[in-house]
Design a protein around this motif. Structure first.
Motif, PDB file in Angstrom:
ATOM      1  N   LEU A   1     -63.249 -28.094-118.951  1.00  0.00           N
ATOM      2  CA  LEU A   1     -62.021 -28.185-118.001  1.00  0.00           C
ATOM      3  C   LEU A   1     -61.134 -27.244-118.011  1.00  0.00           C
ATOM      4  CD1 LEU A   1     -61.391 -31.747-119.478  1.00  0.00           C
ATOM      5  CD2 LEU A   1     -62.561 -31.084-117.406  1.00  0.00           C
ATOM      6  N   ASN A   2     -60.203 -27.058-117.209  1.00  0.00           N
ATOM      7  CA  ASN A   2     -59.100 -26.167-117.043  1.00  0.00           C
ATOM      8  C   ASN A   2     -58.180 -25.874-117.999  1.00  0.00           C
ATOM      9  OD1 ASN A   2     -57.494 -24.146-115.861  1.00  0.00           O
ATOM     10  ND2 ASN A   2     -56.488 -25.505-114.397  1.00  0.00           N
ATOM     11  N   GLN A   3     -58.211 -24.818-118.457  1.00  0.00           N
ATOM     12  CA  GLN A   3     -57.559 -24.452-119.633  1.00  0.00           C
ATOM     13  C   GLN A   3     -55.871 -24.126-119.544  1.00  0.00           C
ATOM     14  OE1 GLN A   3     -59.147 -21.888-122.915  1.00  0.00           O
ATOM     15  NE2 GLN A   3     -61.079 -22.015-121.469  1.00  0.00           N
ATOM     16  N   GLU A   4     -55.860 -23.797-118.147  1.00  0.00           N
ATOM     17  CA  GLU A   4     -54.412 -23.254-117.528  1.00  0.00           C
ATOM     18  C   GLU A   4     -53.346 -24.295-118.043  1.00  0.00           C
ATOM     19  OE1 GLU A   4     -52.041 -22.129-113.588  1.00  0.00           O
ATOM     20  OE2 GLU A   4     -54.261 -22.006-113.723  1.00  0.00           O
ATOM     21  N   LEU A   5     -53.478 -25.594-117.904  1.00  0.00           N
ATOM     22  CA  LEU A   5     -52.530 -26.734-117.914  1.00  0.00           C
ATOM     23  C   LEU A   5     -52.083 -26.914-119.177  1.00  0.00           C
ATOM     24  CD1 LEU A   5     -51.180 -29.287-116.525  1.00  0.00           C
ATOM     25  CD2 LEU A   5     -53.289 -30.496-117.431  1.00  0.00           C
ATOM     26  N   VAL A   6     -53.105 -26.586-120.428  1.00  0.00           N
ATOM     27  CA  VAL A   6     -52.903 -26.573-121.708  1.00  0.00           C
ATOM     28  C   VAL A   6     -51.734 -25.369-122.187  1.00  0.00           C
ATOM     29  CG1 VAL A   6     -53.612 -26.827-124.066  1.00  0.00           C
ATOM     30  CG2 VAL A   6     -54.940 -27.740-122.219  1.00  0.00           C
ATOM     31  N   ILE A   7     -52.308 -24.362-121.690  1.00  0.00           N
ATOM     32  CA  ILE A   7     -51.521 -22.983-121.903  1.00  0.00           C
ATOM     33  C   ILE A   7     -50.156 -23.436-121.284  1.00  0.00           C
ATOM     34  CG2 ILE A   7     -51.424 -20.484-121.925  1.00  0.00           C
ATOM     35  CD1 ILE A   7     -54.291 -20.632-122.046  1.00  0.00           C
ATOM     36  N   MET A   8     -50.002 -23.631-119.994  1.00  0.00           N
ATOM     37  CA  MET A   8     -48.910 -23.739-119.431  1.00  0.00           C
ATOM     38  C   MET A   8     -47.793 -24.664-120.045  1.00  0.00           C
ATOM     39  SD  MET A   8     -48.414 -22.154-116.491  1.00  0.00           S
ATOM     40  CE  MET A   8     -47.395 -23.206-115.609  1.00  0.00           C
ATOM     41  N   HIS A   9     -48.246 -25.737-120.598  1.00  0.00           N
ATOM     42  CA  HIS A   9     -47.481 -26.717-121.318  1.00  0.00           C
ATOM     43  C   HIS A   9     -47.062 -26.086-122.518  1.00  0.00           C
ATOM     44  CE1 HIS A   9     -46.326 -30.765-123.360  1.00  0.00           C
ATOM     45  NE2 HIS A   9     -46.178 -31.120-122.113  1.00  0.00           N
ATOM     46  N   TRP A  10     -47.925 -25.546-123.232  1.00  0.00           N
ATOM     47  CA  TRP A  10     -47.680 -25.165-124.676  1.00  0.00           C
ATOM     48  C   TRP A  10     -46.375 -23.958-124.462  1.00  0.00           C
ATOM     49  CZ3 TRP A  10     -48.001 -19.727-125.653  1.00  0.00           C
ATOM     50  CH2 TRP A  10     -47.844 -19.495-126.981  1.00  0.00           C
TER      51      TRP A  10
ATOM     52  N   ILE B   1     -53.040 -17.725-114.691  1.00  0.00           N
ATOM     53  CA  ILE B   1     -51.930 -18.374-115.191  1.00  0.00           C
ATOM     54  C   ILE B   1     -50.630 -18.373-114.304  1.00  0.00           C
ATOM     55  CG2 ILE B   1     -50.625 -16.928-116.609  1.00  0.00           C
ATOM     56  CD1 ILE B   1     -51.490 -20.094-117.779  1.00  0.00           C
ATOM     57  N   ASP B   2     -50.180 -19.608-114.203  1.00  0.00           N
ATOM     58  CA  ASP B   2     -48.997 -19.554-113.323  1.00  0.00           C
ATOM     59  C   ASP B   2     -47.695 -19.054-114.154  1.00  0.00           C
ATOM     60  OD1 ASP B   2     -46.937 -19.958-111.273  1.00  0.00           O
ATOM     61  OD2 ASP B   2     -47.963 -22.177-110.879  1.00  0.00           O
TER      62      ASP B   2
ATOM     63  N   PRO C   1     -48.516 -12.292-110.452  1.00  0.00           N
ATOM     64  CA  PRO C   1     -49.287 -11.694-109.350  1.00  0.00           C
ATOM     65  C   PRO C   1     -48.914 -12.191-107.960  1.00  0.00           C
ATOM     66  CG  PRO C   1     -50.974 -12.943-110.322  1.00  0.00           C
ATOM     67  CD  PRO C   1     -49.385 -13.422-111.176  1.00  0.00           C
ATOM     68  N   CYS C   2     -48.680 -13.668-107.781  1.00  0.00           N
ATOM     69  CA  CYS C   2     -48.701 -14.026-106.584  1.00  0.00           C
ATOM     70  C   CYS C   2     -47.088 -14.091-106.046  1.00  0.00           C
ATOM     71  CB  CYS C   2     -49.009 -15.573-106.281  1.00  0.00           C
ATOM     72  SG  CYS C   2     -49.081 -16.549-105.074  1.00  0.00           S
ATOM     73  N   SER C   3     -47.021 -13.295-105.014  1.00  0.00           N
ATOM     74  CA  SER C   3     -45.607 -12.854-104.435  1.00  0.00           C
ATOM     75  C   SER C   3     -45.135 -14.390-103.874  1.00  0.00           C
ATOM     76  CB  SER C   3     -45.575 -11.960-103.460  1.00  0.00           C
ATOM     77  OG  SER C   3     -46.030 -10.864-103.589  1.00  0.00           O
ATOM     78  N   SER C   4     -45.776 -15.379-103.269  1.00  0.00           N
ATOM     79  CA  SER C   4     -45.205 -16.456-103.007  1.00  0.00           C
ATOM     80  C   SER C   4     -44.697 -17.384-103.974  1.00  0.00           C
ATOM     81  CB  SER C   4     -46.221 -17.056-101.941  1.00  0.00           C
ATOM     82  OG  SER C   4     -47.376 -17.669-102.941  1.00  0.00           O
ATOM     83  N   LYS C   5     -45.048 -17.144-105.063  1.00  0.00           N
ATOM     84  CA  LYS C   5     -44.320 -18.118-106.212  1.00  0.00           C
ATOM     85  C   LYS C   5     -43.416 -17.141-106.750  1.00  0.00           C
ATOM     86  CE  LYS C   5     -48.888 -20.114-107.259  1.00  0.00           C
ATOM     87  NZ  LYS C   5     -49.827 -20.600-108.415  1.00  0.00           N
TER      88      LYS C   5
END
Length: 843
Positions: free
Chosen positions: A472-481, A511-512, A537-541
């Motif tokens: 599963l996507n680990q990004e959600l976990v790291i973001m919340h952490w 990662i966001d 890296p994403c300019s729109s964000k």
């Protein structure tokens, strides 16, 4: 088979179905007495909320008089606690929603929401004026909703707590017309009703009232009075306890009674619950009775209070000291461990035992079940999933693996999938985590939801490992952490925290960072947010967040570097409305792309602001061009030519443009052009005023002269000629054709005789020919010096002989041939040309 006997000895038989009640946890909490507290337990092995029941007089022992809301996991480990402070009166009810938000409803209709860490979620919401004025006295929860009853016996429904606070948050149900409170009530969830709305069952007298938004319906006359009711998980059946001590299971439409059982006591049970869809549990002070449609009931005795927690495949039984799980024994487990069982699965399990003891009986068992070996292996794998005991799981899997060694047509992925699922379940069942999910509950809950619950409980490491294990996507976990660390590390310096965060965030690609930075900003750590957003890296964000934290210059730089014009405009508008004009101009002047985009936009929508920008930059000629453009735009407005012809708004604009052009040597031409344009407009205004005809403004000099002559105003025409130094040749051309237009042939002839025309007499001829006045043209044709022009002119008015004579004088054979062709339809005229050509010797 001694182990199998000991396992089956723990089971209880209800007619032909076995039930078991293994202990899952020995509770870790201390000094918790369920009798003295209100308790809310979340399904799917969720948390337990405990608060002292203020409706009971209890001895406080050594604890504080302050009431505390405490939240535990299912193993009794405390997650969080908070002091219960609310001015709304007594706590009427509390329950967990599907996203594990604790809902607490108090007397005055206020709904308080807490997360799993006992943090109050703002704002608190009211159920409405009627619940405030007439206190809430009872409520029934389900899933994400609740039905409340106030002192006036009116009912109010919240179908989804997430919509509470909106116009459709609280719905008042139809008035059942009660004078006394109902004996009990139950709710049929919207997903199980025909109307799609909540339906409430009220036990009143000897019948039941079904209440919804649209009306009240009377059901089951003579079935009551009912003291207790509970609806099954599928919404089809209603378990009820009557006043004379009978348990009735009825369809929810009251069309038929499924079964009836007479209890030993007419005193209503404290709790009534479904155990799956196969049996019903009734709990009195010291006894838990399980009743099925057939056979004698099963009794369990307790010397301490318990709470029943319904699950999709059984009931969790919570007491002061332990947590048990009462469920129907799965068929695969019965086939293996039932005393005296000779099923292939039982023989395979027995074969493993003999193999471990190096007995030849193992081979004998395998020979007996060789043809049924695949189904025996599948039964062992299936039974493994229902076990909470790890050693028993291991033994069953070993039995399945032992059978696979002698069977080649068994799918291996089933075994691997079960091992994978059990690793996940065993990890979350540990007392430290305290989520005692069964395999059926896990399948219904799904892995992503389980990961989300682990995250919310701050078990980030386990959530990360399980996400990686399950793909599963680990990004959600790291973001919340990361967000949790920022919130909980207020004392840590920004530099140290940034280094700590980046060390972990870089483990996950994509990662966001912008969301983490946004959380840092909301937590009051703007410097940390600015540092984090640099890694996005994403300019729109990245750009919107930079604006949010006040880093406008950086946002503009990032936007221009991205090359995204929409993003640049987004930043420009933000800075435009936030900063003073001169500061804004200075900001964009150093950014060519931003400056150019601003100019493009302003040229279309905001000339005044653009003029200020050009003035600040010393670009006077650009301001002049804008003024000139505005003068032309003003010409489209019919009101612009009204008022003084000398001081019209357009003339002023053009004169301002002239003055600005004059400031720079490079724009002398534009300055003179603007000056002449203003002079022409002024003269045209004068002409329109004097002639009372709006036909001059915005015409050219030539058109102005021509119009004056047509109108007979020769003096005005001469004035325009003189003022704008119109050449004699142009003047003659304009006057000749203007006089021909009004057919003033005398004036034309007089004009031709004033002096030798600088343009010759050919334009006079053409003007007469165009007007179809051949007689007038004859006045000027003989004056044409060029014989070829004279010949062609005669030919135009149809005079063949004169044309032929002029052509012969010119001795132009090509012209003779061309003219003959023009008269080819006229035989006599053609013969004239033939004669002359013969005379000249032209074939």
């Amino acid at each position: 088979m001694a182990a199998a006997v000991s396992i089956a000895a723990e089971w209880q038989l209800l007619y032909n179905r076995y039930y078991r009640k293994p202990e899952i946890y020995s509770m870790k909490w201390k000094h918790i007495d369920l009798n003295r507290n209100k308790v809310a337990c979340a399904p799917f092995g969720g948390p337990i909320a405990v608060i002292r029941d203020d409706s009971k007089i209890v001895q406080l022992y050594a604890e504080s008089a302050l009431r505390k809301l405490r939240i535990f996991n299912s193993a009794g480990s405390q997650i969080a606690e908070t002091v219960w402070r609310n001015p709304g009166g007594r706590l009427i009810g509390m329950s967990w929603t599907e996203d594990q938000t604790l809902i607490c409803i108090v007397q005055d209709g206020t709904v308080y929401r807490y997360n799993i860490h006992a943090e109050l979620i703002e704002p608190s919401v009211s159920l409405g004026k009627e619940c405030f004025e007439q206190s809430v006295v009872d409520c029934v929860f389900w899933g994400n909703g609740v039905v409340c009853m106030n002192e006036g016996f009116m009912f109010f429904c919240v179908a989804d707590f997430s919509s509470l606070g909106s116009d459709k948050g609280v719905v008042k149900l139809a008035d059942p017309g009660l004078e006394d409170p109902p004996l009990c009530m139950a709710v049929i969830e919207p997903k199980y009703t025909m109307s799609g709305n909540v339906e409430v069952l009220l036990a009143v007298g000897d019948h039941v009232l079904l209440v919804d938004e649209d009306g009240v319906q009377q059901l089951g006359v003579g079935v009551g009075p009912l003291q207790k009711m509970v609806v099954s998980r599928d919404g089809k059946y209603l378990a009820s306890f009557t006043h004379d001590g009978r348990l009735l299971v009825i369809t929810t439409d009251f069309a038929s009674i499924i079964f009836e059982y007479s209890c030993e006591s007419a005193l209503p049970p404290e709790q009534l619950a479904w155990c799956g869809l196969d049996s019903v549990l009734l709990y009195w002070d010291d006894a838990l009775v399980m009743v099925g449609p057939y056979g004698d009931p099963v009794r369990y005795f307790y010397d301490e209070p318990i709470v029943l927690i319904s699950e999709c495949d059984g009931v969790r039984v919570l007491s002061n000291t332990n947590m048990e799980f009462l469920q129907r024994v799965p068929d695969s487990t019965v086939s293996i461990f039932k005393i005296g069982s000779t099923t292939p699965a039982a023989l395979l399990y027995d074969a493993l035992d003999h193999f471990d003891r190096r007995s030849a009986k193992a081979d004998e068992n395998l020979r007996m079940i060789r043809s049924s070996l695949p189904e025996a292996i599948e039964a062992c794998i299936d039974a493994t999933g229902y076990e909470f005991d790890v050693s028993r799981q291991r033994t069953l899997l070993r039995a399945a693996s032992y059978g696979q060694a002698f069977c080649c047509n068994v799918p291996r992925d089933r075994f691997q999938e079960m091992c994978k699922t059990l690793r996940v379940l065993n990890a979350v069942r540990s007392p430290e985590i305290g989520i005692p999910l069964s395999i059926q509950q896990f399948k219904e809950l799904t892995a992503p939801v389980l990961i989300s619950r682990l995250i919310n409980a701050h078990h980030h490491l386990l959530a990360l490992k399980l996400s990686e294990y399950l793909g599963l996507n680990q990004e959600l976990v790291i973001m919340h952490w990361a967000c949790t660390v920022i919130t909980s590390s207020l004392a840590m310096p920004d530099s140290a925290l940034l280094s700590f965060l980046l060390d972990k965030l870089k483990l996950c690609k994509g990662i966001d960072y912008a969301r983490v930075a946004e959380h840092a900003d909301k937590s009051g750590r703007r410097k940390l947010a600015a540092s984090l957003v640099e890694h996005e890296p994403c300019s729109s964000k990245q750009v919107p967040l930079l604006l949010c934290i006040g880093e406008e210059d950086s946002a503009l730089t990032k936007a221009t570097e991205s090359g995204d014009t929409d993003l640049v405009y987004f930043v420009l508008f933000h800075i435009w409305h936030k900063r003073p004009a001169l500061e804004f101009f200075g900001t964009i002047q150093a950014k060519p792309l931003a400056r150019d985009l601003f100019i493009v936009y302003s040229r279309c929508y905001n000339h005044e602001f653009l003029k200020d920008f050009f003035l600040s930059a010393g670009q006077l000629q650009e301001v002049a061009f804008l003024l000139w453009k505005e003068s032309w735009e003003l010409s489209k407005n019919p009101m612009a030519s009204r008022g003084s012809p000398l001081h019209g708004p357009r003339i002023k604009l053009v004169e301002k443009a002239r003055d600005l052009f004059a400031e720079t040597k490079e724009h002398n031409f534009e300055s003179k052009a603007a000056e002449e344009h203003a002079k022409l407009l002024r003269m045209q205004h004068e002409l329109e005023v004097s002639t009372k005809q709006a036909i001059f403004v915005d015409s050219s000099i030539s058109d102005t002269i021509r119009t004056c002559i047509v109108l007979g105003n020769h003096r005005a025409a001469m004035k325009v000629k003189t003022e704008f130094k119109v050449s004699e040749k142009r003047w003659y051309w304009l006057k000749v054709f203007a006089l021909a237009t009004i057919r003033d042939w005398d004036a034309l002839e007089k004009f031709s005789k004033e002096k030798k025309p600088p343009i010759g007499y050919k334009p006079f001829v053409e003007a007469c020919v165009d007007a179809d006045e051949k007689g007038e043209a004859l006045k000027y044709i003989p004056k044409l010096v060029d014989l070829r022009e004279r010949a062609e002119a005669y030919a135009q008015i149809g005079m063949a002989k004169e044309a032929a004579d002029a052509a012969s004088q010119a001795k132009d054979s090509e012209l003779l041939g061309r003219l003959r062709l023009s008269f080819s339809q006229n035989t006599a005229a053609a013969s004239i040309f033939d004669t002359i050509r013969e005379r000249l010797g032209v074939s």
